[in-house]
Structures are given as structure tokens and as C-alpha cells.
Write an enzyme that holds these catalytic residues in place. Structure first.
Site, short mmCIF file in Angstrom:
data_model
loop_
_atom_site.label_atom_id
_atom_site.label_comp_id
_atom_site.label_asym_id
_atom_site.label_seq_id
_atom_site.Cartn_x
_atom_site.Cartn_y
_atom_site.Cartn_z
N ASN A 1 -9.21 1.39 9.95
CA ASN A 1 -8.31 1.18 11.08
C ASN A 1 -8.82 1.89 12.33
O ASN A 1 -9.34 1.26 13.25
CB ASN A 1 -6.88 1.63 10.74
CG ASN A 1 -5.88 1.23 11.82
OD1 ASN A 1 -6.22 0.72 12.88
ND2 ASN A 1 -4.61 1.45 11.58
N GLY B 1 -8.37 9.10 9.99
CA GLY B 1 -8.70 9.15 11.41
C GLY B 1 -9.81 10.12 11.77
O GLY B 1 -10.12 10.28 12.95
N ALA C 1 -9.66 5.26 4.53
CA ALA C 1 -9.62 6.43 5.42
C ALA C 1 -10.95 7.14 5.50
O ALA C 1 -11.63 7.34 4.49
CB ALA C 1 -8.54 7.43 5.00
N GLY C 2 -11.30 7.53 6.71
CA GLY C 2 -12.47 8.35 6.95
C GLY C 2 -13.68 7.62 7.51
O GLY C 2 -14.61 8.27 7.99
N LYS D 1 0.85 -1.18 0.00
CA LYS D 1 0.00 0.00 0.00
C LYS D 1 0.89 1.24 0.00
O LYS D 1 1.65 1.45 0.94
CB LYS D 1 -0.90 0.03 1.24
CG LYS D 1 -1.66 1.35 1.38
CD LYS D 1 -2.49 1.44 2.64
CE LYS D 1 -2.90 2.89 2.89
NZ LYS D 1 -3.73 3.06 4.10
#
Lengths: 73, 263
Positions: free
Chosen positions: B214, B166, B192-193, B105
Site C-alpha cells: 500500500n 509503512g 507490510a514493509g 484480512k
């Protein structure tokens, strides 16, 4: 295997360290208590292939980065 | 009962097949035992990992591989913390040596507070990595032109952000994510998000191939429970996408027949 007699000065992950002349990368990893299967080694910004660890000898002034996988997103 | 068994609806990237459409990150957990339990609950088959210096002052520290087996999960090494193309390429070369695989990634970020993808540096790093034999899943802006360019260069998956890393704000620009999906011939993942399960559902309903999460799991009060929620959310979104939603209408449409009414 650190030696006070004619030590070989190198840097590992930013820390200065001394080893006996003739030390190999395999010896370095063993000395640091690391598992060769879980780390990767860069010497002076060049990857050291795992298969060559027993042959590659440390030279004075070498800069090593030894990395592993940690949690990340 | 598992409806719409994932085995009949696998997706693939760079020749590898996956049943789970949830990829999870392994960062930010309070400890490695919780990391392992949450990943197990998420049903993920692929996990992202970071590459860092071994801690020489604490050599006996537990290692990620002891809790999250690389034999069981596909490790996807990332370039988190890299702000230049050179750093990203150097990091992934080390990751390849540590892990022995080419699937990675790539993320090259701009500075805080946005941590927005630096697309010029990302494209530069992608070119170097592809030339060096890597299979690059690339984190990118929600920009259809940049996404197409990355695909044409040979990236194996396009991973636009839903919202800043995040932030937990969900997909902020669904129109552009949808345009990226519609034009792509490689998998598209929202990365993300995501803040909670319905953000993942929403991303999947747009037609994403998978979602990467995550913080939303790791920072939840109960990460294991949130991992289960994300698994269910991703599956719900995928099923809804496959089922085909009804069109949105600007007026009511009765659900019960208007014939046969009593008089």
C-alpha cells in the site's frame, strides 16, 4: 424527517439526532441521504440485516453505527 | 510481450483464483482518482479496504466504490485501527453486511511505534471469525510457530510482515519468511514493509504466493508509475522463483569456456 413534536432521540455515529416516532432503519438511511447498498448498520452493537431495514423501528436511546468502505491498507 | 503468462501460473485463496500476485491497499492516496489509476496500473485483482463511519456532515462525499468497483476488484476488508480482538470481529461483521462476502484480512496491532501484530489478540479474533463463517487472511508476525498455529486453526492465508507497516524497509527476516513458506499448505503473502519494486521481487523470489503493498505505491512521488514498477517487480520475482536461481558460491566461476584458447 426530524420532528420537533415528541422526537425520538437516538445516536447515529456518535451524533444525537431526533426522528418522528415510527421511523424505520430504511427511513433513517434515506433521511441521511445514504445508499443502502453501500453501508452497513449496527444498532446497539448488533448488526441490522439489510433485508430487515424496512421493518426495524427506531427506539429511544438506540445507538447506531453506520459504516462504509473507505481506502485502507 | 508477456513472458510466462500469468494465466498459466494462477494462485488461489479460499477457492478464488487470481492471475495477479500483487494485492494493493487503497489507503493514503491523495484522492480517489489517483487510487483508481494506480490500482489499474498495478494489475491487481484484489484490493484491501477499511471500514469506517460514514461522514454525516459531508454526505455527498465521493465513495470508494464509485472509483474502485467491487464488481471488478475483490474487496478484502481489513481491521486496520483495531487494537483488540472484539473490535476486529465487530468491524468485519459490519464489513460482511456491507459487502456480502466472507473473505477478510484480519490484523490486530500493538501500539505505535511498532504497530507489530499482537499475536495473542490475533489468534483470539481469528478463532471467533472462523467460528462465525469468515475466511480469514491473517496478518501476523514473522514467527513460524504462530503462522503454523493460525493455519491449523483454519486461516486461509498467512500474511507475515516483511517490516513494520509503512516503514519501506523490505523483508527484514528472510530466513523466517522462508521457513513459514516451506511449512505452509495455504498461501503465504508478505504484507507490510515493501518500500520499492525490488523488495517485492525479493519477497516473491523467496517463494511467497503474493505480496501486499500500500504505502510504497500510494506515497511514491508518482503512484501510478510505482504501481507499474511493483507489478513488474512481483512478476520478475515470481518468474525467478519458478526458474530456480543458481546457488550462491564463495568463489568465481568463469562464464566463457577455457578450452580452445589461442596460443
Amino acid at each position: 424527517m426530524s420532528s420537533v413534536l415528541s422526537p425520538l432521540s437516538v445516536t447515529v455515529n456518535g451524533e444525537p439526532m431526533g426522528f418522528a416516532p415510527g421511523m424505520t432503519v430504511a427511513g433513517l438511511i434515506a433521511d441521511l441521504g445514504l445508499d443502502t447498498r453501500k453501508v452497513a448498520v449496527e444498532r446497539n452493537r448488533e448488526i441490522v440485516p439489510r433485508s430487515t431495514y424496512p421493518e426495524v423501528r427506531l427506539e429511544a436511546g438506540d445507538q447506531f453505527e453506520i459504516v462504509h468502505f473507505i481506502g485502507g491498507g | 510481450m508477456d513472458i510466462g503468462l500469468p494465466t498459466e501460473d494462477q494462485w488461489q485463496v479460499a477457492g478464488r483464483r487470481f492471475a495477479s500476485r500483487l494485492i494493493v491497499g487503497t489507503g493514503k492516496y491523495k484522492d480517489l482518482a489517483t487510487t483508481a489509476a494506480a490500482i489499474e496500473a498495478s494489475g491487481a485483482e484484489m484490493v484491501t479496504v477499511a471500514v469506517r463511519r460514514v461522514n454525516l456532515s459531508d454526505r455527498g462525499a465521493p465513495m470508494l466504490q464509485d472509483f474502485v468497483s467491487p464488481e471488478r476488484y475483490t474487496y478484502l476488508p481489513n481491521t486496520a485501527g483495531c487494537f483488540t480482538a472484539d473490535d476486529a470481529v465487530r468491524t468485519l461483521r459490519l464489513a460482511r453486511e456491507a459487502g456480502g462476502w466472507n473473505l477478510v484480512k484480519l490484523e490486530v496491532l500493538g501500539p505505535a511505534p511498532t504497530l507489530y501484530p499482537d499475536m495473542a489478540a490475533t489468534i483470539e479474533a481469528a478463532a471467533a471469525l472462523i467460528k462465525d463463517g469468515f475466511e480469514v487472511m491473517v496478518y501476523c508476525s514473522d514467527d513460524p510457530i504462530a503462522a503454523k498455529r493460525l493455519e491449523e486453526m483454519g486461516c486461509v492465508a498467512i500474511m507475515p510482515l516483511g517490516a513494520p507497516i509503512g516503514s519501506g524497509l523490505g523483508v527484514q527476516n528472510p530466513l523466517m519468511i522462508q521457513m513459514i513458506i516451506e511449512q505452509a499448505k495455504v498461501p503465504v503473502l508478505v504484507d507490510a514493509g515493501v518500500g520499492t519494486a525490488y523488495d517485492a521481487t525479493f519477497a516473491m523470489e523467496l517463494g511467497c504466493d503474493a505480496v501486499l503493498v500500500n504505502s510504497a505505491i500510494a506515497m511514491a512521488d508518482d503512484p501510478v508509475l510505482m504501481a507499474r514498477a511493483m507489478k513488474a517487480g512481483v512478476e520478475a520475482g515470481r518468474l525467478a522463483f519458478r526458474a530456480g536461481r543458481i546457488p550462491r558460491r564463495g568463489h568465481a566461476s568463469a562464464s566463457s569456456p577455457m578450452t580452445g584458447m589461442i596460443k
